[in-house]
Scaffold this active site. Structure first.
Site, PDB file in Angstrom:
ATOM      1  N   ASN A   1       6.624  -0.928  -7.263  1.00 49.21           N
ATOM      2  CA  ASN A   1       5.341   0.166  -5.811  1.00 49.21           C
ATOM      3  C   ASN A   1       3.576   0.230  -5.863  1.00 49.21           C
ATOM      4  O   ASN A   1       3.562   0.141  -7.356  1.00 49.21           O
ATOM      5  CB  ASN A   1       5.864   2.198  -6.786  1.00 49.21           C
ATOM      6  CG  ASN A   1       7.637   2.284  -6.473  1.00 49.21           C
ATOM      7  OD1 ASN A   1       8.240   2.006  -5.506  1.00 49.21           O
ATOM      8  ND2 ASN A   1       8.061   3.584  -7.091  1.00 49.21           N
TER       9      ASN A   1
ATOM     10  N   HIS B   1       4.106  -2.758 -12.387  1.00 47.44           N
ATOM     11  CA  HIS B   1       5.056  -2.828 -13.983  1.00 47.44           C
ATOM     12  C   HIS B   1       6.460  -2.987 -12.322  1.00 47.44           C
ATOM     13  O   HIS B   1       6.542  -2.455 -11.490  1.00 47.44           O
ATOM     14  CB  HIS B   1       5.601  -1.538 -14.189  1.00 47.44           C
ATOM     15  CG  HIS B   1       5.347  -0.034 -13.175  1.00 47.44           C
ATOM     16  ND1 HIS B   1       4.638   0.388 -13.123  1.00 47.44           N
ATOM     17  CD2 HIS B   1       6.687   0.597 -13.346  1.00 47.44           C
ATOM     18  CE1 HIS B   1       4.473   1.318 -12.626  1.00 47.44           C
ATOM     19  NE2 HIS B   1       6.302   1.711 -12.278  1.00 47.44           N
TER      20      HIS B   1
ATOM     21  N   VAL C   1       2.248   5.350 -11.936  1.00 51.11           N
ATOM     22  CA  VAL C   1       1.671   4.981 -13.246  1.00 51.11           C
ATOM     23  C   VAL C   1       0.671   3.348 -12.623  1.00 51.11           C
ATOM     24  O   VAL C   1       1.551   2.922 -12.345  1.00 51.11           O
ATOM     25  CB  VAL C   1       2.397   4.400 -14.529  1.00 51.11           C
ATOM     26  CG1 VAL C   1       2.024   3.909 -15.226  1.00 51.11           C
ATOM     27  CG2 VAL C   1       2.938   5.802 -15.085  1.00 51.11           C
TER      28      VAL C   1
ATOM     29  N   ARG D   1      13.262   1.012 -21.429  1.00 54.48           N
ATOM     30  CA  ARG D   1      14.337   2.302 -20.597  1.00 54.48           C
ATOM     31  C   ARG D   1      13.511   3.086 -19.660  1.00 54.48           C
ATOM     32  O   ARG D   1      12.567   4.140 -20.930  1.00 54.48           O
ATOM     33  CB  ARG D   1      15.215   3.318 -21.226  1.00 54.48           C
ATOM     34  CG  ARG D   1      17.119   2.019 -21.082  1.00 54.48           C
ATOM     35  CD  ARG D   1      17.335   2.455 -22.044  1.00 54.48           C
ATOM     36  NE  ARG D   1      18.159   1.426 -22.710  1.00 54.48           N
ATOM     37  CZ  ARG D   1      19.708   0.381 -22.622  1.00 54.48           C
ATOM     38  NH1 ARG D   1      19.334   0.519 -21.053  1.00 54.48           N
ATOM     39  NH2 ARG D   1      19.741   0.009 -23.587  1.00 54.48           N
ATOM     40  N   ASP D   2      13.411   3.852 -18.342  1.00 61.16           N
ATOM     41  CA  ASP D   2      12.609   4.254 -17.479  1.00 61.16           C
ATOM     42  C   ASP D   2      12.749   5.873 -18.385  1.00 61.16           C
ATOM     43  O   ASP D   2      14.285   6.259 -18.787  1.00 61.16           O
ATOM     44  CB  ASP D   2      12.867   4.868 -16.137  1.00 61.16           C
ATOM     45  CG  ASP D   2      11.995   5.972 -15.388  1.00 61.16           C
ATOM     46  OD1 ASP D   2      11.120   4.477 -14.579  1.00 61.16           O
ATOM     47  OD2 ASP D   2      11.749   6.926 -15.498  1.00 61.16           O
ATOM     48  N   ILE D   3      11.689   6.799 -18.732  1.00 59.55           N
ATOM     49  CA  ILE D   3      12.401   7.935 -18.598  1.00 59.55           C
ATOM     50  C   ILE D   3      13.403   9.169 -17.704  1.00 59.55           C
ATOM     51  O   ILE D   3      13.592  10.112 -18.200  1.00 59.55           O
ATOM     52  CB  ILE D   3      10.613   8.784 -19.306  1.00 59.55           C
ATOM     53  CG1 ILE D   3      11.354   9.939 -20.336  1.00 59.55           C
ATOM     54  CG2 ILE D   3      10.318   9.415 -18.172  1.00 59.55           C
ATOM     55  CD1 ILE D   3      10.080  10.506 -21.078  1.00 59.55           C
TER      56      ILE D   3
ATOM     57  N   HIS E   1      10.728  -2.137 -11.761  1.00 56.21           N
ATOM     58  CA  HIS E   1      11.498  -1.714 -12.299  1.00 56.21           C
ATOM     59  C   HIS E   1      13.082  -2.263 -11.781  1.00 56.21           C
ATOM     60  O   HIS E   1      12.961  -3.203 -10.598  1.00 56.21           O
ATOM     61  CB  HIS E   1      11.729  -0.494 -10.855  1.00 56.21           C
ATOM     62  CG  HIS E   1      11.022   0.707 -11.219  1.00 56.21           C
ATOM     63  ND1 HIS E   1      10.599   2.284 -11.604  1.00 56.21           N
ATOM     64  CD2 HIS E   1       9.358   0.724 -10.415  1.00 56.21           C
ATOM     65  CE1 HIS E   1       9.540   2.677 -11.333  1.00 56.21           C
ATOM     66  NE2 HIS E   1       8.717   2.502 -10.658  1.00 56.21           N
TER      67      HIS E   1
HETATM   68  P1  5GP Z   1       6.084   4.358 -10.500  1.00 58.07           P
HETATM   69  O1  5GP Z   1       6.432   5.314  -9.808  1.00 58.07           O
HETATM   70  O2  5GP Z   1       4.767   4.455 -10.888  1.00 58.07           O
HETATM   71  O3  5GP Z   1       6.699   2.928  -9.414  1.00 58.07           O
HETATM   72  O4  5GP Z   1       7.273   4.271 -11.862  1.00 58.07           O
HETATM   73  C1  5GP Z   1       6.549   4.309 -13.017  1.00 58.07           C
HETATM   74  C2  5GP Z   1       7.668   5.080 -13.738  1.00 58.07           C
HETATM   75  O5  5GP Z   1       7.425   5.418 -15.245  1.00 58.07           O
HETATM   76  C3  5GP Z   1       8.999   6.739 -13.047  1.00 58.07           C
HETATM   77  O6  5GP Z   1      10.142   6.038 -12.585  1.00 58.07           O
HETATM   78  C4  5GP Z   1       8.504   7.053 -14.214  1.00 58.07           C
HETATM   79  O7  5GP Z   1      10.095   7.862 -14.195  1.00 58.07           O
HETATM   80  C5  5GP Z   1       8.960   6.121 -15.540  1.00 58.07           C
HETATM   81  N1  5GP Z   1       8.074   7.032 -16.629  1.00 58.07           N
HETATM   82  C6  5GP Z   1       7.096   8.417 -16.914  1.00 58.07           C
HETATM   83  N2  5GP Z   1       6.757   8.061 -18.104  1.00 58.07           N
HETATM   84  C7  5GP Z   1       6.915   7.973 -19.094  1.00 58.07           C
HETATM   85  C8  5GP Z   1       7.506   7.430 -20.365  1.00 58.07           C
HETATM   86  O8  5GP Z   1       6.313   8.433 -21.030  1.00 58.07           O
HETATM   87  N3  5GP Z   1       7.909   7.599 -20.626  1.00 58.07           N
HETATM   88  C9  5GP Z   1       9.103   5.856 -19.806  1.00 58.07           C
HETATM   89  N4  5GP Z   1      10.144   5.327 -20.465  1.00 58.07           N
HETATM   90  N5  5GP Z   1       9.087   6.046 -18.058  1.00 58.07           N
HETATM   91  C10 5GP Z   1       8.221   6.839 -18.460  1.00 58.07           C
END
Ligand code: 5GP
Length: 115
Positions: free
Chosen positions: A86, A99, A95, A28-30, A101
């Site tokens: 993304n 990945h 990140v 799950r996303d944080i 979503h």
């Molecule tokens: P991006 O913006 O790179 O596509 O998505 C990265 C996602 O990782 C974001 O939606 C963010 O909320 C999530 N995220 C960042 N750090 C953590 C973490 O430590 N744990 C979890 N579960 N999600 C994270």
């Protein structure tokens, strides 16, 4: 490269893991952007979609199939869901390990440029 997601895979950081197999992990996303917001992350290091080679196409296919299987298992496959990847700054990638979503659980707004 070591990202937060690599550390979750290695169990160096906690996460609410909902699925794992030899190829990928899902948790799950944080900071959820929908009632269901799960991230599907491959165990092979690839920083962005730009870095994915043709012979690695299976990696993204597996992420998509795992997301669809999760939707079916959780019972929202018919109501629907969105998958998003993304890439780099304009998409807001934060990140740098690819990945996918999975967003679901309510009608989702349309996507596009910032207001
Ligand atoms: P991006 O913006 O790179 O596509 O998505 C990265 C996602 O990782 C974001 O939606 C963010 O909320 C999530 N995220 C960042 N750090 C953590 C973490 O430590 N744990 C979890 N579960 N999600 C994270």
């Amino acid at each position: 490269m070591t990202t937060i997601f690599h550390r979750i895979i290695k169990r160096e950081l906690p996460a609410d893991i909902v699925y794992e197999d030899e190829h990928l992990i899902a948790f799950r996303d944080i900071a959820p952007q929908a009632p269901v917001h799960v991230l599907f992350v491959p165990k092979v290091d690839v920083a962005t979609l730009n870095d994915l080679r043709a012979d690695q196409a299976e990696i993204v296919g597996r992420l998509a199939l795992a997301a669809a299987a999760y939707a079916k298992k959780e019972g929202f496959d018919e109501d629907g869901y969105r998958i998003v990847m993304n890439c780099n700054e304009d998409a807001g990638q934060t990140v740098f390990q690819i990945h996918l979503h999975l967003l679901a659980g309510a009608p989702l707004g349309r996507f596009g440029t910032k207001g």
